[in-house]
Scaffold this active site. Structure first.
Site, mmCIF file in Angstrom:
data_model
loop_
_atom_site.group_PDB
_atom_site.id
_atom_site.type_symbol
_atom_site.label_atom_id
_atom_site.label_comp_id
_atom_site.label_asym_id
_atom_site.label_seq_id
_atom_site.Cartn_x
_atom_site.Cartn_y
_atom_site.Cartn_z
ATOM 1 C CG ASP A 1 -1.704 1.233 1.418
ATOM 2 O OD1 ASP A 1 -2.419 1.605 0.475
ATOM 3 O OD2 ASP A 1 -1.613 1.843 2.500
ATOM 4 C CG ASP B 1 -1.896 7.718 0.329
ATOM 5 O OD1 ASP B 1 -0.894 8.419 0.138
ATOM 6 O OD2 ASP B 1 -2.852 7.667 -0.468
ATOM 7 C CD GLU C 1 -3.980 9.907 3.821
ATOM 8 O OE1 GLU C 1 -4.265 11.082 3.557
ATOM 9 O OE2 GLU C 1 -4.336 8.951 3.104
ATOM 10 N N GLY D 1 -10.168 10.278 -2.414
ATOM 11 C CA GLY D 1 -10.180 11.711 -2.158
ATOM 12 C C GLY D 1 -11.471 12.403 -2.551
ATOM 13 C CG ASP E 1 -1.981 2.642 6.425
ATOM 14 O OD1 ASP E 1 -2.374 2.255 5.296
ATOM 15 O OD2 ASP E 1 -2.368 3.698 6.947
#
Length: 264
Positions: free
Chosen positions: A9, A11, A18, A53, A188
């Site tokens: 992954d 972000d 972030e 987003g 995460d």
């Protein structure tokens, strides 16, 4: 089971994008568009539960009903394009922060990518981010040397459903020609773990400040980072053995023990 590929992954996993990148970029974009909005870290942590987003902006509009100022009529008449333009502005500010080196990689990321690449292990990026958002991250945060080890990238705008749906992980396994049980996802967030689990890919989690309190029932292991030889990890959910930092031997062992369960 032989470990065939690492599926990263982006972000929050490769870098704390972030709080260091996206959040300040959103707030700069709001100001540019004449909006009296300011997302705090506390609010943003809640908004991060919404994947994507543009989806996050739409959720904020619907759930928080913020003042739109000079944008009110445009939002009522052409909301989708307005949200897209606002998100494009955010992406431009995010690229600028990346270019200036304000979004460093997390502990252990560079070491592990280099170790995996030099060993010939296949590496893919599997993210909800759009390709337009991902490419500057790869260029500025990873750089040419690490990027050379990345065989495949799968982005959220290439599938029908973003994480927590399993679409991106299924696509990654198909494109690599690698069985899910032969891969390990490094994530995460709970959404990422659910996506990997839905595709029968074992997942290792490295939490950050935004995801530390989430529940990771399906994860093979949960750590505070990938760690370094001189920066040992804190193991929050053990795979059944101890280690000081994540290397290929650790990943092979986690994959070998987790893969049978992930295929159930």
């Amino acid at each position: 089971m032989t470990l065939g590929a690492l599926l990263f992954d982006v972000d929050g996993t490769l870098a704390d994008t972030e709080p260091e990148g996206h959040l300040p970029a959103y707030n700069r974009a709001f100001k540019e568009h004449g909006l009296d909005w300011r997302w705090t870290k506390t609010l943003y942590r809640k908004l991060l539960l919404i994947s994507g987003g543009r989806e996050r902006i739409n959720h904020y509009l619907d759930s928080y009903e913020p003042e739109l100022g000079p944008n009110d009529e445009r939002v009522r008449e052409d909301r989708d394009n307005w949200v897209a333009e606002l998100h494009q502005s955010k992406s431009r500010y995010f690229r600028d922060r990346l270019r200036k080196g304000r979004v460093p990689l997390r502990a252990g990321v560079e070491r592990l990518i280099r170790e995996a690449g030099e060993s010939g292990l296949r590496i893919a990026i599997v993210t909800n981010a759009t390709r337009a958002t991902l490419e500057p991250f790869l260029a500025y945060a990873l750089g040419d040397e690490l990027l050379a080890y990345i065989e495949l990238t799968v982005c959220g705008d290439e599938v029908d459903n973003k994480k927590p749906a399993p679409d991106v992980y299924r696509m990654a396994c198909e494109r690599l020609g690698c069985a899910p049980a032969e891969c390990i996802a490094i994530e995460d967030s709970n959404a990422g773990v659910r996506a990997a689990h839905g595709a029968h890919v074992p997942a290792l989690v490295t939490v950050n400040a935004d995801t530390r309190d989430q529940v990771f029932d399906s994860a093979a292991a949960v750590l505070d980072s990938l760690g370094e030889p001189d920066l040992p990890v804190t193991i929050l959910k053990s795979p059944g053995f101890d280690f000081d930092y994540v290397n290929l031997d650790v990943l092979r062992r986690i994959n070998g023990e987790a893969a049978p369960a992930s295929a159930d």
